[in-house]
Design an enzyme around this catalytic site. Structure first.
Site, PDB file in Angstrom:
ATOM      1  N   SER A   1     -30.011 -46.301  11.696  1.00 15.51           N
ATOM      2  CA  SER A   1     -30.234 -45.299  12.731  1.00 15.51           C
ATOM      3  C   SER A   1     -28.913 -44.925  13.396  1.00 15.51           C
ATOM      4  O   SER A   1     -27.991 -44.469  12.734  1.00 15.51           O
ATOM      5  CB  SER A   1     -31.273 -45.797  13.736  1.00 15.51           C
ATOM      6  OG  SER A   1     -31.729 -44.754  14.568  1.00 15.51           O
TER       7      SER A   1
ATOM      8  N   HIS B   1     -36.811 -44.648   9.003  1.00 12.02           N
ATOM      9  CA  HIS B   1     -37.412 -45.232  10.197  1.00 12.02           C
ATOM     10  C   HIS B   1     -38.847 -45.691   9.994  1.00 12.02           C
ATOM     11  O   HIS B   1     -39.524 -46.049  10.961  1.00 12.02           O
ATOM     12  CB  HIS B   1     -37.327 -44.242  11.361  1.00 12.02           C
ATOM     13  CG  HIS B   1     -35.967 -44.148  11.964  1.00 12.02           C
ATOM     14  ND1 HIS B   1     -34.892 -43.581  11.310  1.00 12.02           N
ATOM     15  CD2 HIS B   1     -35.483 -44.557  13.172  1.00 12.02           C
ATOM     16  CE1 HIS B   1     -33.821 -43.639  12.089  1.00 12.02           C
ATOM     17  NE2 HIS B   1     -34.154 -44.227  13.219  1.00 12.02           N
TER      18      HIS B   1
ATOM     19  N   GLU C   1     -31.705 -39.539   5.987  1.00  7.93           N
ATOM     20  CA  GLU C   1     -33.040 -39.714   6.572  1.00  7.93           C
ATOM     21  C   GLU C   1     -32.993 -39.267   8.023  1.00  7.93           C
ATOM     22  O   GLU C   1     -31.920 -39.063   8.575  1.00  7.93           O
ATOM     23  CB  GLU C   1     -33.501 -41.166   6.444  1.00  7.93           C
ATOM     24  CG  GLU C   1     -32.539 -42.215   7.031  1.00  7.93           C
ATOM     25  CD  GLU C   1     -32.672 -42.458   8.519  1.00  7.93           C
ATOM     26  OE1 GLU C   1     -33.700 -42.018   9.103  1.00  7.93           O
ATOM     27  OE2 GLU C   1     -31.773 -43.062   9.107  1.00  7.93           O
TER      28      GLU C   1
END
Length: 325
Positions: free
Chosen positions: A111, A296, A228
């Protein structure tokens, strides 16, 4: 430059370059620590890992000090971020890349950690790992796939192929570990065919794009991009963020793209992915596959940012092999 793999007896330091350990429940911390200890690793925590301000983070000075101490300590062999967040790019101008280059270590998280990982590749030439954060190890159920790929990537040396997980989840697992929702996976989505080999760059797309136009953005030539995004994304936001990356002068040297699974809240679908892909002529000559097991949602693979991957995409399916990690 690839750091030595983790081995039983090694010390792993937990740092908080974005959000603080203070937001992680005590039971999740204990499960995570015990799971890492079961691998034979010794877990220690940085001095300011619990420090927390109104942004659920800590001062730039505290975060830099903890990162520098972790890389400088000869006893520390691996570094895990607590979790993601929003502000790790605040650290880039103060990060001692020379120190990191002289002390390469396993550095893993995902992330918001994307900003640090790609900057470290660009400025220090050191391979880092997009994979579970410390808090991820606190998941009781549905973690076996994630754990297996973490071990393949940071504790073993052999090349490995990415296989589709049988089930996946997008629930808030930390709120109720007993009642979890798992669904069968629906397969990877082939968007354009081809074969490629290249160095891996990427991670969370909106975070990676924070590096565009800066000295911290890795060279895109001869790369395979792993991309992503999270629940804050949407088909429209993904489209424009992807377009920003396509506008980079060296994007015509990118060899392939691997896209991770989207969270449900993003409202992304296979149909939207196909339509977006169809509007991107830059992507049509290279292999592109989507809905791969990272991002995620859980479970997810660990992959090396700066490592080497092979990608084959056909109408019938796709294969991703991590050759150097």
């Amino acid at each position: 430059m690839i750091a030595p793999k983790l081995a039983p007896g090694d010390e792993v330091r937990v740092v908080a370059p974005s959000r603080s350990l203070g937001i992680i429940a005590q039971d999740v911390r204990e499960i995570a620590r015990h799971r890492l200890e079961h691998l034979g690793l010794r877990v220690t925590f940085s001095d300011h890992v619990e420090e927390m301000d109104e942004f659920h983070s800590s001062s730039v000075r505290s975060r830099l000090q903890d990162l520098h101490e972790a890389f400088a300590d000869p006893n520390v062999k691996g570094i895990l971020t607590v979790i993601g967040g929003f502000n790790s790019n605040q650290l880039l101008s103060g990060l001692d890349f020379s120190l990191i280059r002289k002390n390469p270590k396993i550095f893993c998280g995902y992330s918001d950690t994307t900003a640090l990982q790609n900057a470290i590749l660009a400025k220090a030439g050191v391979v880092t790992y997009s994979g579970p954060a410390f808090s991820s190890f606190g998941m009781k159920k549905g973690f076996d796939y994630t754990l297996a790929y973490f071990c393949k990537c940071v504790m073993e040396t052999a090349p490995f192929s990415i296989e589709e997980a049988p089930t996946w989840s997008d629930d808030e697992w930390y709120l109720d570990q007993k009642n979890r929702q798992f669904d069968p996976t629906t397969g990877w989505l082939s968007l354009s065919p081809g074969e490629a080999q290249g160095r891996i760059v990427g991670g969370n797309l909106c975070t990676l794009n924070l590096l565009l136009g800066t000295e911290y953005m890795p060279d895109l030539r001869n790369t395979i991009l792993f991309l992503e995004d999270d629940y804050l994304s949407s088909p429209e936001i993904w489209d424009r963020n992807l377009q920003a990356l396509l506008h980079q002068p060296s994007f015509n040297k990118v060899r392939g793209v691997v896209i991770g699974r989207f969270q449900r809240e993003s409202q992304m679908s296979h149909e939207f992915l196909k339509k977006i892909h169809n509007t991107k002529p830059e992507l049509h000559p290279i292999p592109v596959v989507a809905n791969v097991d990272f991002g995620h949602t859980t479970p997810f693979i660990t992959y090396p940012i700066g490592g080497v991957a092979r990608l084959t995409v056909t109408e019938e399916g796709a294969q991703v092999i991590i050759d150097e990690h």
